[in-house]
Write a protein that holds these residues in place. Structure first.
Motif, PDB file in Angstrom:
ATOM      1  N   ASP A  22      25.618  -2.785   8.654  1.00 15.94           N
ATOM      2  CA  ASP A  22      25.653  -1.326   8.797  1.00 15.94           C
ATOM      3  C   ASP A  22      26.154  -0.990  10.197  1.00 15.94           C
ATOM      4  O   ASP A  22      25.392  -0.976  11.161  1.00 15.94           O
ATOM      5  CB  ASP A  22      24.261  -0.756   8.555  1.00 15.94           C
ATOM      6  N   VAL A  23      27.468  -0.742  10.290  1.00 18.01           N
ATOM      7  CA  VAL A  23      28.094  -0.357  11.553  1.00 18.01           C
ATOM      8  C   VAL A  23      28.737   1.002  11.349  1.00 18.01           C
ATOM      9  O   VAL A  23      29.579   1.173  10.474  1.00 18.01           O
ATOM     10  CB  VAL A  23      29.149  -1.387  12.000  1.00 18.01           C
ATOM     11  N   ARG A  24      28.356   1.973  12.168  1.00 16.77           N
ATOM     12  CA  ARG A  24      28.749   3.356  11.919  1.00 16.77           C
ATOM     13  C   ARG A  24      29.896   3.784  12.839  1.00 16.77           C
ATOM     14  O   ARG A  24      30.206   3.131  13.837  1.00 16.77           O
ATOM     15  CB  ARG A  24      27.545   4.273  12.116  1.00 16.77           C
ATOM     16  N   ASP A  25      30.497   4.920  12.464  1.00 15.44           N
ATOM     17  CA  ASP A  25      31.563   5.494  13.273  1.00 15.44           C
ATOM     18  C   ASP A  25      31.084   5.662  14.711  1.00 15.44           C
ATOM     19  O   ASP A  25      29.952   6.068  14.975  1.00 15.44           O
ATOM     20  CB  ASP A  25      31.976   6.867  12.724  1.00 15.44           C
ATOM     21  N   GLY A  26      31.972   5.338  15.647  1.00  8.91           N
ATOM     22  CA  GLY A  26      31.632   5.419  17.062  1.00  8.91           C
ATOM     23  C   GLY A  26      31.035   4.157  17.616  1.00  8.91           C
ATOM     24  O   GLY A  26      30.842   4.048  18.834  1.00  8.91           O
ATOM     25  N   GLN A  27      30.748   3.176  16.734  1.00  5.46           N
ATOM     26  CA  GLN A  27      30.194   1.894  17.180  1.00  5.46           C
ATOM     27  C   GLN A  27      30.833   0.745  16.408  1.00  5.46           C
ATOM     28  O   GLN A  27      30.222  -0.301  16.221  1.00  5.46           O
ATOM     29  CB  GLN A  27      28.669   1.879  16.996  1.00  5.46           C
ATOM     30  N   LEU A  28      32.070   0.938  15.968  1.00  2.00           N
ATOM     31  CA  LEU A  28      32.758  -0.072  15.172  1.00  2.00           C
ATOM     32  C   LEU A  28      33.193  -1.244  16.042  1.00  2.00           C
ATOM     33  O   LEU A  28      33.211  -1.178  17.277  1.00  2.00           O
ATOM     34  CB  LEU A  28      33.967   0.551  14.470  1.00  2.00           C
ATOM     35  N   ALA A  29      33.583  -2.328  15.368  1.00  6.62           N
ATOM     36  CA  ALA A  29      33.885  -3.581  16.083  1.00  6.62           C
ATOM     37  C   ALA A  29      35.094  -3.467  16.995  1.00  6.62           C
ATOM     38  O   ALA A  29      35.220  -4.244  17.950  1.00  6.62           O
ATOM     39  CB  ALA A  29      34.096  -4.706  15.073  1.00  6.62           C
ATOM     40  N   THR A  33      31.197   1.554  26.035  1.00  6.96           N
ATOM     41  CA  THR A  33      31.186   1.611  24.580  1.00  6.96           C
ATOM     42  C   THR A  33      30.636   0.298  24.038  1.00  6.96           C
ATOM     43  O   THR A  33      30.541  -0.695  24.755  1.00  6.96           O
ATOM     44  CB  THR A  33      32.588   1.848  24.013  1.00  6.96           C
ATOM     45  N   LYS A  34      30.295   0.278  22.751  1.00  6.29           N
ATOM     46  CA  LYS A  34      29.728  -0.948  22.188  1.00  6.29           C
ATOM     47  C   LYS A  34      29.874  -0.933  20.681  1.00  6.29           C
ATOM     48  O   LYS A  34      30.102   0.112  20.054  1.00  6.29           O
ATOM     49  CB  LYS A  34      28.248  -1.072  22.546  1.00  6.29           C
ATOM     50  N   THR A  35      29.722  -2.108  20.092  1.00  4.97           N
ATOM     51  CA  THR A  35      29.503  -2.199  18.649  1.00  4.97           C
ATOM     52  C   THR A  35      28.026  -2.462  18.421  1.00  4.97           C
ATOM     53  O   THR A  35      27.377  -3.190  19.201  1.00  4.97           O
ATOM     54  CB  THR A  35      30.354  -3.297  18.004  1.00  4.97           C
ATOM     55  N   LEU A  36      27.482  -1.856  17.366  1.00  2.00           N
ATOM     56  CA  LEU A  36      26.073  -2.026  17.024  1.00  2.00           C
ATOM     57  C   LEU A  36      25.961  -2.177  15.520  1.00  2.00           C
ATOM     58  O   LEU A  36      26.428  -1.320  14.771  1.00  2.00           O
ATOM     59  CB  LEU A  36      25.249  -0.836  17.521  1.00  2.00           C
ATOM     60  N   ASN A  37      25.372  -3.289  15.086  1.00  2.00           N
ATOM     61  CA  ASN A  37      25.188  -3.569  13.664  1.00  2.00           C
ATOM     62  C   ASN A  37      23.708  -3.518  13.337  1.00  2.00           C
ATOM     63  O   ASN A  37      22.911  -4.259  13.911  1.00  2.00           O
ATOM     64  CB  ASN A  37      25.766  -4.942  13.305  1.00  2.00           C
ATOM     65  N   ARG A  38      23.361  -2.628  12.398  1.00  2.84           N
ATOM     66  CA  ARG A  38      21.959  -2.455  12.015  1.00  2.84           C
ATOM     67  C   ARG A  38      21.524  -3.424  10.921  1.00  2.84           C
ATOM     68  O   ARG A  38      20.429  -3.296  10.377  1.00  2.84           O
ATOM     69  CB  ARG A  38      21.734  -1.011  11.557  1.00  2.84           C
ATOM     70  N   GLY A  39      22.368  -4.371  10.595  1.00 10.13           N
ATOM     71  CA  GLY A  39      22.055  -5.293   9.511  1.00 10.13           C
ATOM     72  C   GLY A  39      21.056  -6.365   9.867  1.00 10.13           C
ATOM     73  O   GLY A  39      20.401  -6.931   8.993  1.00 10.13           O
ATOM     74  N   GLY A  40      20.940  -6.710  11.153  1.00 11.54           N
ATOM     75  CA  GLY A  40      20.009  -7.759  11.551  1.00 11.54           C
ATOM     76  C   GLY A  40      20.725  -9.042  11.923  1.00 11.54           C
ATOM     77  O   GLY A  40      21.897  -9.033  12.328  1.00 11.54           O
ATOM     78  N   ASP A  41      20.020 -10.178  11.775  1.00  9.53           N
ATOM     79  CA  ASP A  41      20.570 -11.452  12.216  1.00  9.53           C
ATOM     80  C   ASP A  41      21.835 -11.807  11.435  1.00  9.53           C
ATOM     81  O   ASP A  41      22.086 -11.311  10.343  1.00  9.53           O
ATOM     82  CB  ASP A  41      19.535 -12.570  12.095  1.00  9.53           C
ATOM     83  N   ASN A  42      22.648 -12.661  12.050  1.00 12.92           N
ATOM     84  CA  ASN A  42      23.912 -13.147  11.486  1.00 12.92           C
ATOM     85  C   ASN A  42      24.988 -12.070  11.370  1.00 12.92           C
ATOM     86  O   ASN A  42      25.941 -12.219  10.605  1.00 12.92           O
ATOM     87  CB  ASN A  42      23.683 -13.822  10.126  1.00 12.92           C
ATOM     88  N   ALA A  43      24.837 -11.000  12.148  1.00 18.24           N
ATOM     89  CA  ALA A  43      25.922 -10.021  12.263  1.00 18.24           C
ATOM     90  C   ALA A  43      27.034 -10.619  13.108  1.00 18.24           C
ATOM     91  O   ALA A  43      26.853 -11.609  13.824  1.00 18.24           O
ATOM     92  CB  ALA A  43      25.405  -8.732  12.889  1.00 18.24           C
ATOM     93  N   GLY A  44      28.212 -10.009  13.026  1.00  6.39           N
ATOM     94  CA  GLY A  44      29.327 -10.503  13.815  1.00  6.39           C
ATOM     95  C   GLY A  44      30.617  -9.790  13.466  1.00  6.39           C
ATOM     96  O   GLY A  44      30.604  -8.634  13.032  1.00  6.39           O
ATOM     97  N   PHE A  45      31.739 -10.500  13.623  1.00 10.79           N
ATOM     98  CA  PHE A  45      33.037  -9.882  13.367  1.00 10.79           C
ATOM     99  C   PHE A  45      34.072 -10.939  13.030  1.00 10.79           C
ATOM    100  O   PHE A  45      33.895 -12.138  13.312  1.00 10.79           O
ATOM    101  CB  PHE A  45      33.495  -9.062  14.583  1.00 10.79           C
ATOM    102  N   ILE A  46      35.169 -10.495  12.420  1.00  8.31           N
ATOM    103  CA  ILE A  46      36.373 -11.309  12.217  1.00  8.31           C
ATOM    104  C   ILE A  46      37.508 -10.602  12.928  1.00  8.31           C
ATOM    105  O   ILE A  46      37.714  -9.397  12.754  1.00  8.31           O
ATOM    106  CB  ILE A  46      36.715 -11.462  10.723  1.00  8.31           C
TER     107      ILE A  46
END
Length: 391
Positions: free
Chosen positions: A55-62, A72-85
């Motif tokens: 769960d990454v919302r507008d204004g905090q995308l990767a 600025t930052k990215t913030l993922n509300r999903g919990g552990d094992n979040a990340g990016f490609i």
């Protein structure tokens, strides 16, 4: 005394029964629409989607990881094992990475990492688990990001001799193990072992937020005090509400105690806050199967018939009953219903779907009665008499 034929007596009695049925039918009032749902009716929270919980919302995308701005930052509300490609503009050999902490809440900082590479075309999508490609593990380990906010951490170096076109970064843990939020301000990849030289990542490189976990049902409901569950949508109390963090495609399965019925409309009552969470469209399904789906799943265990769909324009005012929504019902009568809300008023700005009250409007279909059975017997006997010319 003249004896009568027993079948003639039975036929005569059936005739009286038939006349009684006709009299009752003429006296019975015409059927009219009623509220079909009552508090306490069996109801399930559902979401037709499955997801990773990312769960990454507008204004905090990767993409903000690549802007070189520690504010600025990215913030993922999903919990552990979040990340990016991320797919750099050119294929590269990565041998170190440098991270910059975000503005607040040190406990959200990544505490470990996994870095993978692939030369496959990236077909994974935003909020997926990023497993569509054939990934090779390049490096893994613990992280020791500084406690200072918006600060550049020491480089993390590792040996790697293979060039990859895309990379997957996963953060298995955060500093605060009780956290379900993961954040980072910036990240850079380097071909050197010590984070020197040119950053291989630039703003504009294709980048996706992911969470590298098995897919799960997206339906997540309620609060710690046991409220905001699906039952609150049918309790006839507008001061309570049903809230589902699955957002789009969430809804309910309900089995009205009214029994077999034909729905020709419904009404919704807005909840107490956050209009962006209001449903903006609907799909209504019916079934006569026994409901075997369970709470917080996708509600697909039954054979469902689509009755009707449409858009919604709920009031902006809170705790307000919306207009009656007409349902074009060509599907017939059903014992259970699935009402799904595919979209929200502002899905990008909402963290959930919410509704205070749901009410289906329609007519009950009565069970076969003694009078109807009597009518059938009478008709059969009269037909038998005509055939046999009973004197």
């Amino acid at each position: 005394m003249k004896k009568t034929h027993p079948l003639r007596d039975l036929t005569t009695n059936a005739a009286y029964c038939l006349m009684a049925v006709a009299t009752l039918s003429l006296a019975a009032p015409a059927s009219h629409a009623i509220e079909l749902i009552s508090p306490g009716d069996p109801v399930l929270a559902i979401d037709l989607d499955i997801s990773t919980g990312s769960d990454v919302r507008d204004g905090q995308l990767a993409d903000l990881l690549l802007d070189g701005d520690s504010g600025t930052k990215t913030l993922n509300r999903g919990g552990d094992n979040a990340g990016f490609i991320v797919t750099p503009s050119v294929a590269s050999i990565v041998q170190s990475l440098v991270m910059t902490t975000a503005n607040d809440s040190e406990g959200r900082d990544p505490a470990s990492y996994l870095l993978y590479g692939t030369n496959d075309p990236v077909t994974s999508t935003e909020a997926s688990n990023g497993r569509q490609e054939d990934w090779t593990l390049i490096s893994m380990g613990d992280l020791a990001l500084p406690s200072d906010r918006q600060s550049v951490a020491d480089p993390v170096g590792f040996s790697n001799a293979v060039s990859y076109s895309s990379y997957k970064m996963v953060w298995p843990t955060m500093k605060d193990t009780g956290q379900n939020l993961t954040q980072l301000a910036d990240i850079g990849f380097y071909s050197s072992l010590d984070g020197t030289g040119a950053n291989l990542l630039t703003l504009g490189d294709p980048i996706l937020s992911i969470r590298d976990v098995d897919y799960q049902y997206d339906s997540r409901t309620g609060s710690s005090d046991g409220t905001q569950e699906a039952a609150q949508a049918i309790d006839q109390d507008p001061g309570t509400k049903y809230l589902n963090f699955g957002k789009d495609n969430t809804g309910i399965i309900v089995t009205p105690s009214a029994g077999l019925s034909i729905v020709d409309g419904f009404q919704l009552t807005t909840a107490n806050d956050a209009p962006e969470r209001d449903p903006a469209s609907w799909e209504l399904y019916g079934t006569n199967d026994d409901v075997t789906s369970v709470y917080n799943t996708d509600g697909q265990s039954e054979d469902w018939t689509l009755i009707d769909t449409g858009s919604l324009e709920l009031p902006n005012e809170r705790l307000t009953v919306g207009s009656l929504v007409s349902v074009e019902n060509a599907g017939g009568a059903f014992t259970s219903y699935r009402l799904v809300f595919p979209t929200l008023r502002n899905s990008g700005g909402a963290n959930s779907m919410q509704i205070a009250e749901i009410q289906l409007i329609g007519t009950r279909v009565p069970e076969p009665s003694t009078a109807v059975l009597c009518l059938g017997v009478a008709a059969s006997l009269f037909a038998w008499r005509r055939r046999n010319k009973l004197e």
